[in-house]
Design a protein around this motif. Structure first.
Motif, PDB file in Angstrom:
ATOM      1  N   GLY A 131       8.808 -20.206 -16.502  1.00 45.02           N
ATOM      2  CA  GLY A 131       7.338 -20.530 -16.109  1.00 45.02           C
ATOM      3  C   GLY A 131       6.642 -19.426 -15.207  1.00 45.02           C
ATOM      4  O   GLY A 131       5.593 -19.097 -15.583  1.00 45.02           O
ATOM      5  N   LEU A 162       3.807 -21.646  -8.646  1.00 42.61           N
ATOM      6  CA  LEU A 162       3.350 -22.806  -9.317  1.00 42.61           C
ATOM      7  C   LEU A 162       3.551 -22.691 -10.783  1.00 42.61           C
ATOM      8  O   LEU A 162       3.783 -24.024 -11.397  1.00 42.61           O
ATOM      9  CB  LEU A 162       1.681 -22.768  -8.953  1.00 42.61           C
ATOM     10  CG  LEU A 162       0.960 -23.700  -9.637  1.00 42.61           C
ATOM     11  CD1 LEU A 162       0.995 -24.998  -8.735  1.00 42.61           C
ATOM     12  CD2 LEU A 162      -0.568 -23.395  -9.900  1.00 42.61           C
ATOM     13  N   THR A 163       3.208 -21.780 -11.459  1.00 41.78           N
ATOM     14  CA  THR A 163       3.549 -21.730 -12.989  1.00 41.78           C
ATOM     15  C   THR A 163       5.119 -22.285 -13.212  1.00 41.78           C
ATOM     16  O   THR A 163       5.288 -22.737 -14.155  1.00 41.78           O
ATOM     17  CB  THR A 163       3.005 -20.628 -13.633  1.00 41.78           C
ATOM     18  OG1 THR A 163       3.881 -19.337 -12.999  1.00 41.78           O
ATOM     19  CG2 THR A 163       1.809 -20.220 -13.494  1.00 41.78           C
ATOM     20  N   GLY A 166       5.302 -25.672 -12.661  1.00 39.60           N
ATOM     21  CA  GLY A 166       4.528 -26.441 -13.525  1.00 39.60           C
ATOM     22  C   GLY A 166       5.256 -26.435 -15.067  1.00 39.60           C
ATOM     23  O   GLY A 166       5.229 -27.512 -15.598  1.00 39.60           O
ATOM     24  N   ALA A 169       7.971 -29.061 -14.742  1.00 38.87           N
ATOM     25  CA  ALA A 169       7.381 -30.528 -14.945  1.00 38.87           C
ATOM     26  C   ALA A 169       6.946 -30.569 -16.519  1.00 38.87           C
ATOM     27  O   ALA A 169       7.153 -31.703 -16.955  1.00 38.87           O
ATOM     28  CB  ALA A 169       5.983 -30.741 -14.200  1.00 38.87           C
ATOM     29  N   GLY A 170       6.369 -29.661 -17.170  1.00 38.42           N
ATOM     30  CA  GLY A 170       6.027 -29.672 -18.635  1.00 38.42           C
ATOM     31  C   GLY A 170       7.334 -29.968 -19.456  1.00 38.42           C
ATOM     32  O   GLY A 170       7.285 -30.758 -20.476  1.00 38.42           O
ATOM     33  N   VAL A 201       1.760 -34.645 -12.781  1.00 40.21           N
ATOM     34  CA  VAL A 201       2.003 -33.217 -12.292  1.00 40.21           C
ATOM     35  C   VAL A 201       1.544 -32.061 -13.295  1.00 40.21           C
ATOM     36  O   VAL A 201       0.877 -31.103 -12.768  1.00 40.21           O
ATOM     37  CB  VAL A 201       3.381 -33.178 -12.033  1.00 40.21           C
ATOM     38  CG1 VAL A 201       3.905 -31.890 -11.516  1.00 40.21           C
ATOM     39  CG2 VAL A 201       3.664 -34.191 -10.925  1.00 40.21           C
ATOM     40  N   VAL A 202       1.914 -32.436 -14.541  1.00 42.42           N
ATOM     41  CA  VAL A 202       1.462 -31.342 -15.558  1.00 42.42           C
ATOM     42  C   VAL A 202       0.110 -30.988 -15.389  1.00 42.42           C
ATOM     43  O   VAL A 202      -0.441 -30.016 -15.363  1.00 42.42           O
ATOM     44  CB  VAL A 202       1.892 -31.811 -16.851  1.00 42.42           C
ATOM     45  CG1 VAL A 202       1.387 -30.812 -17.921  1.00 42.42           C
ATOM     46  CG2 VAL A 202       3.635 -31.764 -16.964  1.00 42.42           C
ATOM     47  N   VAL A 205      -1.355 -29.176 -12.453  1.00 43.30           N
ATOM     48  CA  VAL A 205      -0.921 -27.649 -12.502  1.00 43.30           C
ATOM     49  C   VAL A 205      -1.624 -27.073 -13.641  1.00 43.30           C
ATOM     50  O   VAL A 205      -2.345 -26.052 -13.541  1.00 43.30           O
ATOM     51  CB  VAL A 205       0.631 -27.469 -12.853  1.00 43.30           C
ATOM     52  CG1 VAL A 205       0.941 -25.952 -13.291  1.00 43.30           C
ATOM     53  CG2 VAL A 205       1.602 -27.967 -11.921  1.00 43.30           C
ATOM     54  N   PHE A 206      -2.223 -27.747 -14.601  1.00 44.73           N
ATOM     55  CA  PHE A 206      -2.962 -27.517 -15.869  1.00 44.73           C
ATOM     56  C   PHE A 206      -4.262 -26.873 -15.363  1.00 44.73           C
ATOM     57  O   PHE A 206      -4.931 -25.691 -15.424  1.00 44.73           O
ATOM     58  CB  PHE A 206      -2.743 -28.429 -16.872  1.00 44.73           C
ATOM     59  CG  PHE A 206      -3.776 -28.079 -17.976  1.00 44.73           C
ATOM     60  CD1 PHE A 206      -3.389 -27.272 -19.136  1.00 44.73           C
ATOM     61  CD2 PHE A 206      -5.050 -28.262 -18.091  1.00 44.73           C
ATOM     62  CE1 PHE A 206      -3.919 -27.131 -20.078  1.00 44.73           C
ATOM     63  CE2 PHE A 206      -5.848 -27.985 -19.128  1.00 44.73           C
ATOM     64  CZ  PHE A 206      -5.329 -27.305 -20.149  1.00 44.73           C
ATOM     65  N   VAL A 209      -4.111 -23.696 -12.934  1.00 40.70           N
ATOM     66  CA  VAL A 209      -3.946 -22.539 -13.577  1.00 40.70           C
ATOM     67  C   VAL A 209      -5.446 -22.302 -14.458  1.00 40.70           C
ATOM     68  O   VAL A 209      -5.826 -21.191 -14.381  1.00 40.70           O
ATOM     69  CB  VAL A 209      -2.687 -22.807 -14.594  1.00 40.70           C
ATOM     70  CG1 VAL A 209      -2.717 -21.518 -15.548  1.00 40.70           C
ATOM     71  CG2 VAL A 209      -1.651 -22.941 -13.822  1.00 40.70           C
ATOM     72  N   SER A 268      -2.440 -25.626 -25.012  1.00 40.73           N
ATOM     73  CA  SER A 268      -2.453 -24.647 -23.628  1.00 40.73           C
ATOM     74  C   SER A 268      -1.861 -23.146 -24.149  1.00 40.73           C
ATOM     75  O   SER A 268      -2.348 -22.291 -23.469  1.00 40.73           O
ATOM     76  CB  SER A 268      -1.467 -25.173 -22.855  1.00 40.73           C
ATOM     77  OG  SER A 268      -1.796 -26.626 -22.537  1.00 40.73           O
TER      78      SER A 268
END
Lengths: 333, 483
Positions: A131, A162-163, A166, A169-170, A201-202, A205-206, A209, A268
């Motif tokens: 990530g 964060l990514t 993220g 979580a993804g 959560v995803v 973050v999505f 970003v 994405s």
């Protein structure tokens, strides 16, 4: 003389390899992330059994990607890897630990808890590092000439953290929806229960970003806000997939959550590509700058066109053979 | 304290690749051995060949698995620590390494599964074919990786422009001058490794009177192979050395510990090469022998290290001593090959305790010899990364700091120590279980999902004494393996 744009063909191949890797290793990394939170040891057996036949095939895409990048886009290879030096080490260490844990957990009795931790820890570290790579790519790299000149921790910013989380979580979402597909009873109930908050959560973050990325530089902003309006279909489709995940979880569908999560990842990913296209080492180098010599790209392409279909068929066959629900007692006597 | 990223990167690369090399060097030899066993089983229908093949296939699976895991790191090392080198040489090395990976995957996808799990599921002929293809595949992988390394030793078929090597002849680049010799030398080394490990393990089983008939067959085969290959390896090594003399004279000078270019150079048995004084502190040698070996003339002229400035000389003591370790172990292998023949003629080869004990101990030597050989050829190339064209200092990652390199070096040492201690420990568990363990008494959940290399072995990780396996089994007639 040159009738094909080899660099473009290679970009498609590598791009395909990356999404294959993300989707396929994503769900087994995700199961590793969820591992410590599983209700009991039997659930862990099911989780591991559900990916046991396929996980190492999934990781072949990563090794192929590494070697393929060196051959086709050496500049990507020789800037990303030094820039992400510490992250790459963590990624590889994580993958090694979880790979070995996978093999030995099956053969262990008393030492099993050790391998559980190795599996979970390795999966988490590897996912976070991947990530962070995505975040670092969006940020761009500090280069001079053809060489990375930044520091060891330039890649580690609030954004890449964060990514990193993220993507964890993804992957966990992919893992939980995979588990919904492959399990039943209380294990499936648990997977349904955790999938919903993971989706939330995803999406957070999505959203962050998505709002952040256009302001990284002018090119990205122009891409989204002036020139080509049609690309807005990608975030729209991603949102539609998120909705489908939500609905199908509510309706306790078994296959759709996983399929829709894959869709969320794919759209994405495409959105990320159009943001930065054709820059592969932002902010300075396009895929044509980064390409190796055409004769080298062609030389390898010939072999790849032969082997990739075989790997794809083999992969599909493996998934077909091991289709259906997994039970904890499979193989116990 | 001043940490040198170049030195640390060299140490890290040496550590990682040495650790990795141990596994393929064994599996390449073992794959061919398994193919031969399968061929014998197919032709004679003798179940003992099948049992031997089944057992060694399990060992192969575990070692192959460890080789794959340690190999993941290799494909990223060039970028993390040698980015300038990666960038400059990608036009050639990229396709070579990718073909190596593709070969390995193709092999795994198509044939490894059949070899490991298909014995009772596919016709015998198909299973034999899979065994042959796996063996061939490992040799093709060797081909690509050694071509890449040989090109770094004796670059050919490329020109350097715009900061990168460009291939002008794929044939010349792939079949560069040192490649055929290095390839032969390495393949024979792999065969020797396979032979000595199988021989050593069989000898150990024989000492404990386990599966006597099968293990005698295995030991006998390996001893014939060693008798032929060990001396042959010395001959190939000599040719390889002559090739090196032609293309990399300073490496040979370091191997011989020879500082001055002169005629009638002695073959040094012991010496302490000192880079400070540019001479040897004490030396014991056989007069004129090095000239004779290298030029095949009594008074032949051998180049000395002083031909180049001290900065362009390799790390002489490492090259010098690694070379002696390799040669000494090679001679020891020849000795045991001949001893085996002598004992065979006297009909004592399966019962002589000192011989079986020695063979057991010898099983480690091919690994040491291979590593020593690689230390010779790799440190002998320094300070060059691509000989005569790019130095190690030019190839190292510019942004790499000593701290980063130290961090990853310690990290890899810790990771490998943990992971491969477990792996090697497990391998010993498989060996301990031996041919007697056919996986039927204790199936684990893996047997239902047999898709990965390790799942070919059913042995449990923890030590659980198997009934009848120990030193005192002479009292148990059922354990004597069908005499």
């Amino acid at each position: 003389m040159q009738t094909f744009d080899l660099a473009l063909i290679w970009a498609v191949i590598i791009g395909f390899g990356i999404i294959m890797y993300v989707l396929m290793d994503g769900f087994d990394l995700g199961l590793g992330i969820l591992f410590p939170f599983a209700p009991d040891e039997e659930a862990r057996d099911v989780m591991m059994n559900s990916v046991a036949p396929v996980w190492d095939g999934n990781e072949t895409w990563l090794v192929l990607g590494g070697a393929g990048l060196l051959a086709a886009f050496p500049l990507v290879y020789s800037i990303f890897l030094p820039a992400l030096y510490i992250g790459v080490f963590l990624l590889l260490a994580g993958l090694i630990f979880r790979g070995v844990a996978f093999e030995f957990r099956f053969k262990a009795n008393t030492s099993r808890y050790l391998w559980n931790w190795a599996f979970a820890g390795g999966s988490m570290i590897a996912s976070f590092a991947q990530g962070a790579v995505v975040g670092a790519y969006i940020q761009g790299f500090n280069t001079e000439g053809l060489v990375y000149v930044g520091g060891a921790f330039d890649w580690l910013t609030p954004f890449t953290v964060l990514t990193g989380f993220g993507l964890m979580a993804g992957y966990a979402l992919l893992g939980s929806t995979w588990l919904i597909l492959k399990s039943e009873g209380y294990i499936q109930d648990w997977a349904y229960k955790i999938a919903m908050p993971l989706l939330f959560v995803v999406l957070v973050v999505f959203a962050v970003v998505s709002f952040w990325t256009p302001f990284v530089d002018d090119l990205v902003r122009d891409r989204w806000f002036s020139t080509i309006q049609v690309i807005w279909i990608l975030p729209a489709l991603a949102m539609f997939c998120a909705y489908r995940i939500y609905r199908s979880l509510k309706m306790r569908r078994e296959g759709m959550p996983f399929v829709a999560t894959m869709g969320l990842f794919i759209f994405s990913y495409l959105g990320l590509i159009v943001s930065r296209w054709p820059y592969v080492v932002p902010p300075n180098f396009t895929l044509w700058d980064a390409a190796s010599a055409p004769e080298s790209q062609l030389f390898l392409l010939l072999g790849l066109l032969f082997v990739i279909p075989i790997i794809l068929v083999y992969t599909a066959w493996t998934y077909w053979v091991f289709r259906g629900k997994v039970r904890a007692d499979a193989g116990y006597h | 304290m001043d940490l040198d990223p170049l030195l640390l990167s060299r140490i890290q690369f040496a550590f990682v690749i040495s650790f990795h090399a141990i596994f393929p060097v064994f599996t390449i030899g073992l794959a061919s051995y398994i193919a031969v066993l399968e061929g014998l089983a197919f032709r004679t229908q003798n179940p003992q060949w099948v049992r031997l093949s089944a057992f060694w296939t399990k060992v192969f699976a575990v070692v192959f698995g460890m080789g794959v895991v340690s190999g993941i790191v290799m494909s990223f090392q060039f970028g993390t620590n040698w980015s300038n080198f990666a960038q400059a040489s990608a036009n050639f090395l990229g396709p070579m390494l990718s073909y190596e990976v593709l070969t390995a995957f193709f092999l795994e996808a198509a044939f490894l599964g059949v070899l490991l799990f298909g014995r009772d599921k596919v016709p015998a002929g198909v299973h034999l074919f899979a065994a042959i293809m796996v063996a061939t595949g490992t040799l093709i992988s060797t081909f690509w990786i050694l071509s890449a390394n040989s090109w770094m030793q004796t670059p050919a078929g490329v020109e350097f422009r715009d900061g990168a090597f460009h291939v002008i002849s794929w044939f010349d680049a792939i079949f560069n001058p040192s490649f055929p010799y290095r390839f032969m030398h390495m393949v024979l080394a792999s065969f020797l490794t396979g032979s000595f490990v199988v021989a050593g393990v069989s000898a150990w089983y024989l000492l404990h009177r386990r599966e006597v008939d099968s293990n005698r067959k295995a030991l006998s085969m390996c001893l014939w192979l060693i008798l032929i290959i060990a001396p042959l390896q010395a001959v190939v090594g000599d040719f390889h050395g002559l090739n090196t003399l032609e293309h990399q004279p300073m490496k040979v000078a370091a191997m011989e510990g020879n500082w001055e270019t002169e005629s009638g150079v002695p073959l040094l048995l012991f010496a302490w090469p000192d880079r400070e004084t540019q001479s040897n502190i004490m030396e014991i040698g056989i007069p004129h022998m090095a000239s004779l070996i290298l030029t095949h003339e009594w008074d032949g002229v051998v180049p000395g290290l002083k031909e180049v400035s001290p900065e362009e000389q390799p790390v002489v003591p490492v090259v010098f001593w690694s070379f002696r370790v390799m040669v000494a172990l090679g001679l020891l292998m020849i000795f045991f090959g001949i001893s085996g023949l002598v004992l065979r003629i006297r009909r004592k080869v399966y019962t002589s305790r000192w011989f079986l004990q020695s063979m057991r101990a010898m099983s480690i030597t091919p690994f040491l010899a291979v590593l020593a050989g690689w230390f010779v050829t790799e440190t002998g190339r320094s300070p060059w990364l691509v000989y005569g064209m790019m130095t190690q200092a030019e190839g190292v990652t510019p942004s790499l700091t000593g701290g980063m390199a130290l961090f990853s070096l310690i990290g890899y040492i810790v990771v490998y120590a943990l992971v491969f201690t477990a792996g090697v420990y497990y391998l010993f568990r498989v060996l301990q279980a031996g041919l007697e363990d056919d996986g039927t008494d204790e199936p684990d959940e893996q047997s239902e999902r047999p898709m990965r290399p390790f799942s070919a072995a059913h042995v449990k990780f923890e030590y659980e004494p198997y009934p009848g396996i120990g030193d005192d089994m002479d009292s148990d007639p059922t354990r004597k393996g069908g005499n």
